[in-house]
Design a protein around this motif. Sequence first.
Motif, mmCIF file in Angstrom:
data_model
loop_
_atom_site.group_PDB
_atom_site.id
_atom_site.type_symbol
_atom_site.label_atom_id
_atom_site.label_comp_id
_atom_site.label_asym_id
_atom_site.label_seq_id
_atom_site.Cartn_x
_atom_site.Cartn_y
_atom_site.Cartn_z
ATOM 1 N N GLN A 247 0.831 -1.211 0.000
ATOM 2 C CA GLN A 247 0.000 0.000 0.000
ATOM 3 C C GLN A 247 0.865 1.261 0.000
ATOM 4 O OE1 GLN A 247 -2.205 -1.080 3.510
ATOM 5 N NE2 GLN A 247 -4.008 -1.727 2.333
ATOM 6 N N ALA A 248 1.993 1.202 0.707
ATOM 7 C CA ALA A 248 2.890 2.355 0.744
ATOM 8 C C ALA A 248 3.511 2.624 -0.624
ATOM 9 C CB ALA A 248 3.982 2.128 1.789
ATOM 10 N N ILE A 249 3.871 1.563 -1.343
ATOM 11 C CA ILE A 249 4.457 1.714 -2.678
ATOM 12 C C ILE A 249 3.438 2.326 -3.638
ATOM 13 C CG2 ILE A 249 5.304 0.445 -4.693
ATOM 14 C CD1 ILE A 249 6.613 -1.541 -2.713
ATOM 15 N N ILE A 250 2.218 1.819 -3.597
ATOM 16 C CA ILE A 250 1.171 2.343 -4.479
ATOM 17 C C ILE A 250 0.908 3.824 -4.170
ATOM 18 C CG2 ILE A 250 -1.282 2.175 -5.064
ATOM 19 C CD1 ILE A 250 -1.016 -0.874 -4.476
ATOM 20 N N ALA A 251 0.820 4.133 -2.884
ATOM 21 C CA ALA A 251 0.565 5.518 -2.488
ATOM 22 C C ALA A 251 1.699 6.445 -2.915
ATOM 23 C CB ALA A 251 0.354 5.588 -0.980
ATOM 24 N N ALA A 252 2.940 5.968 -2.808
ATOM 25 C CA ALA A 252 4.090 6.801 -3.175
ATOM 26 C C ALA A 252 4.085 7.127 -4.661
ATOM 27 C CB ALA A 252 5.380 6.094 -2.788
ATOM 28 N N PHE A 253 3.792 6.163 -5.501
ATOM 29 C CA PHE A 253 3.766 6.410 -6.945
ATOM 30 C C PHE A 253 2.580 7.284 -7.347
ATOM 31 C CE2 PHE A 253 6.925 3.021 -7.535
ATOM 32 C CZ PHE A 253 7.669 3.559 -8.571
ATOM 33 N N ALA A 254 1.565 7.341 -6.489
ATOM 34 C CA ALA A 254 0.390 8.163 -6.799
ATOM 35 C C ALA A 254 0.596 9.634 -6.456
ATOM 36 C CB ALA A 254 -0.826 7.626 -6.052
ATOM 37 N N LEU A 255 1.663 9.965 -5.728
ATOM 38 C CA LEU A 255 1.917 11.357 -5.371
ATOM 39 C C LEU A 255 2.189 12.191 -6.624
ATOM 40 C CD1 LEU A 255 4.234 10.838 -2.266
ATOM 41 C CD2 LEU A 255 1.840 11.624 -2.256
ATOM 42 N N PRO A 256 1.722 13.439 -6.658
ATOM 43 C CA PRO A 256 1.923 14.281 -7.855
ATOM 44 C C PRO A 256 3.380 14.400 -8.272
ATOM 45 C CG PRO A 256 0.367 15.305 -6.352
ATOM 46 C CD PRO A 256 0.912 14.118 -5.631
ATOM 47 N N GLU A 257 4.279 14.503 -7.315
ATOM 48 C CA GLU A 257 5.691 14.675 -7.662
ATOM 49 C C GLU A 257 6.320 13.413 -8.256
ATOM 50 O OE1 GLU A 257 5.602 14.133 -3.060
ATOM 51 O OE2 GLU A 257 4.329 14.963 -4.662
ATOM 52 N N ASN A 258 5.619 12.285 -8.138
ATOM 53 C CA ASN A 258 6.165 11.033 -8.679
ATOM 54 C C ASN A 258 5.477 10.587 -9.962
ATOM 55 O OD1 ASN A 258 8.059 10.758 -6.621
ATOM 56 N ND2 ASN A 258 6.609 9.681 -5.277
ATOM 57 N N GLN A 259 4.530 11.371 -10.445
ATOM 58 C CA GLN A 259 3.829 11.008 -11.674
ATOM 59 C C GLN A 259 4.810 10.951 -12.851
ATOM 60 O OE1 GLN A 259 0.339 10.216 -11.891
ATOM 61 N NE2 GLN A 259 0.861 10.096 -9.719
ATOM 62 N N GLY A 260 4.750 9.863 -13.600
ATOM 63 C CA GLY A 260 5.595 9.698 -14.777
ATOM 64 C C GLY A 260 6.992 9.224 -14.482
ATOM 65 N N ARG A 261 7.312 9.017 -13.212
ATOM 66 C CA ARG A 261 8.650 8.553 -12.866
ATOM 67 C C ARG A 261 8.713 7.024 -12.902
ATOM 68 N NH1 ARG A 261 10.917 11.595 -7.627
ATOM 69 N NH2 ARG A 261 12.793 10.518 -8.397
ATOM 70 N N GLY A 262 9.821 6.501 -13.366
ATOM 71 C CA GLY A 262 9.992 5.051 -13.453
ATOM 72 C C GLY A 262 10.572 4.443 -12.202
ATOM 73 N N ALA A 263 11.175 5.279 -11.354
ATOM 74 C CA ALA A 263 11.757 4.794 -10.108
ATOM 75 C C ALA A 263 11.756 5.923 -9.087
ATOM 76 C CB ALA A 263 13.176 4.287 -10.336
ATOM 77 N N ILE A 264 11.558 5.544 -7.819
ATOM 78 C CA ILE A 264 11.565 6.512 -6.729
ATOM 79 C C ILE A 264 12.289 5.900 -5.543
ATOM 80 C CG2 ILE A 264 9.391 7.578 -7.450
ATOM 81 C CD1 ILE A 264 8.000 5.993 -5.214
ATOM 82 N N GLN A 265 12.568 6.730 -4.549
ATOM 83 C CA GLN A 265 13.120 6.233 -3.293
ATOM 84 C C GLN A 265 12.014 6.188 -2.252
ATOM 85 O OE1 GLN A 265 16.710 7.677 -1.610
ATOM 86 N NE2 GLN A 265 17.864 7.635 -3.531
ATOM 87 N N LEU A 266 11.958 5.070 -1.530
ATOM 88 C CA LEU A 266 10.940 4.907 -0.496
ATOM 89 C C LEU A 266 11.573 4.180 0.684
ATOM 90 C CD1 LEU A 266 7.936 5.165 0.346
ATOM 91 C CD2 LEU A 266 7.557 2.904 -0.667
ATOM 92 N N GLY A 267 11.658 4.864 1.793
ATOM 93 C CA GLY A 267 12.241 4.250 2.968
ATOM 94 C C GLY A 267 13.678 3.835 2.785
ATOM 95 N N GLY A 268 14.413 4.596 1.986
ATOM 96 C CA GLY A 268 15.817 4.289 1.754
ATOM 97 C C GLY A 268 16.067 3.237 0.699
ATOM 98 N N ARG A 269 14.995 2.784 0.038
ATOM 99 C CA ARG A 269 15.121 1.777 -1.014
ATOM 100 C C ARG A 269 14.726 2.357 -2.365
ATOM 101 N NH1 ARG A 269 11.198 -2.540 -0.288
ATOM 102 N NH2 ARG A 269 12.253 -3.416 -2.106
ATOM 103 N N MET A 270 15.371 1.848 -3.415
ATOM 104 C CA MET A 270 14.966 2.197 -4.767
ATOM 105 C C MET A 270 13.782 1.319 -5.152
ATOM 106 S SD MET A 270 15.537 4.115 -7.415
ATOM 107 C CE MET A 270 17.218 4.714 -7.251
ATOM 108 N N VAL A 271 12.695 1.963 -5.561
ATOM 109 C CA VAL A 271 11.476 1.241 -5.933
ATOM 110 C C VAL A 271 11.120 1.612 -7.365
ATOM 111 C CG1 VAL A 271 9.059 0.819 -5.381
ATOM 112 C CG2 VAL A 271 10.684 1.283 -3.533
ATOM 113 N N GLU A 272 10.905 0.603 -8.202
ATOM 114 C CA GLU A 272 10.589 0.833 -9.602
ATOM 115 C C GLU A 272 9.111 0.576 -9.879
ATOM 116 O OE1 GLU A 272 13.482 -0.809 -12.415
ATOM 117 O OE2 GLU A 272 14.623 -1.486 -10.679
ATOM 118 N N LEU A 273 8.698 0.952 -11.091
ATOM 119 C CA LEU A 273 7.300 0.729 -11.472
ATOM 120 C C LEU A 273 6.913 -0.741 -11.408
ATOM 121 C CD1 LEU A 273 6.678 3.201 -14.437
ATOM 122 C CD2 LEU A 273 5.485 3.146 -12.239
ATOM 123 N N LEU A 274 7.860 -1.635 -11.691
ATOM 124 C CA LEU A 274 7.544 -3.064 -11.625
ATOM 125 C C LEU A 274 7.164 -3.467 -10.197
ATOM 126 C CD1 LEU A 274 10.066 -4.994 -10.308
ATOM 127 C CD2 LEU A 274 11.201 -4.118 -12.341
#
Length: 291
Positions: A247-274
């Motif tokens: 749920q945290a991963i889904i919520a993070a990718f839904a944030l406006p600043e993460n729209q269209g990004r293929g990878a983000i950082q979440l809790g110190g980890r690299m998280v990709e769209l996959l």
Amino acid sequence: MTTIRPRRSVLYMPGSNARALEKAREIAADVLILDLEDAVAPEAKAAAREQVCAAVKAGGYGRRELVIRTNGVDTAWFGDDLGAAVEAKPDAILIPKVSAPETLDQIGAQLDSLKAQPTLRVWAMIETPLAILQAEAIARAARNPHSRLSCFVMGTNDLAKETRARFVPGRAPMLPWLTSAILAARAHGLDILDGVYNDLKNEEGFLAECEQGRDLGFDGKTLIHPAQVATANAVFAPDEAELAQAQAIIAAFALPENQGRGAIQLGGRMVELLHAEMAKRVVALSEAIAG
């Protein structure tokens, strides 16, 4: 994402045992396989067929998925089994010892000739050396809707018999076969269920094998006793931590600043769209289990 149907616990029920078929209406298994093959003596085949099909027609199994396992295509009982099963309208028909894609072509043609309902699916037992060697070709049959193929079921007891492999903790002799079947199933969009665990008194061993099957990628485990259902249901369901992370991963990718990004950082980890796609499946499975 396609609709997910939980198949954590898949319990074989002997078709010749009327009491077991009645009791199954109260067992918390996701799937019931009403068996006309291994669990039924030759002289009881006809009576079991009539009994199983009557039970399916009568209903009362709630959300449980109902599957009828026929006798093998090369037996004298198969034609009657298939015709009666089509009339009973279970969710799926499980075919034993599918060792070649041509078997699925044959069954698809028979189901069409019997005017089987479009929703009826075919499940295939993968339980011979030849089936392992041809797993990808068999799974590829699912690309043709005519086959109705939607699920592999591992028959580890028959594989042990045919190969002379021993049952040992960790299943080292079988791991190459199990992973080959999983790869074949996933390559062609199929669900796949792990084989049974025979030692009913060894709860620790059963738990370990469920966890191994989950980690290998199986959707659930086939079972031989109702006492195994609760463990399989727990192991093959997302736990609270896994669900919260998804749920945290889904919520993070839904944030406006993460729209269209293929990878983000979440809790110190690299998280990709996959990972987001994987997370959506975890949430969908959890919701399907909750009903």
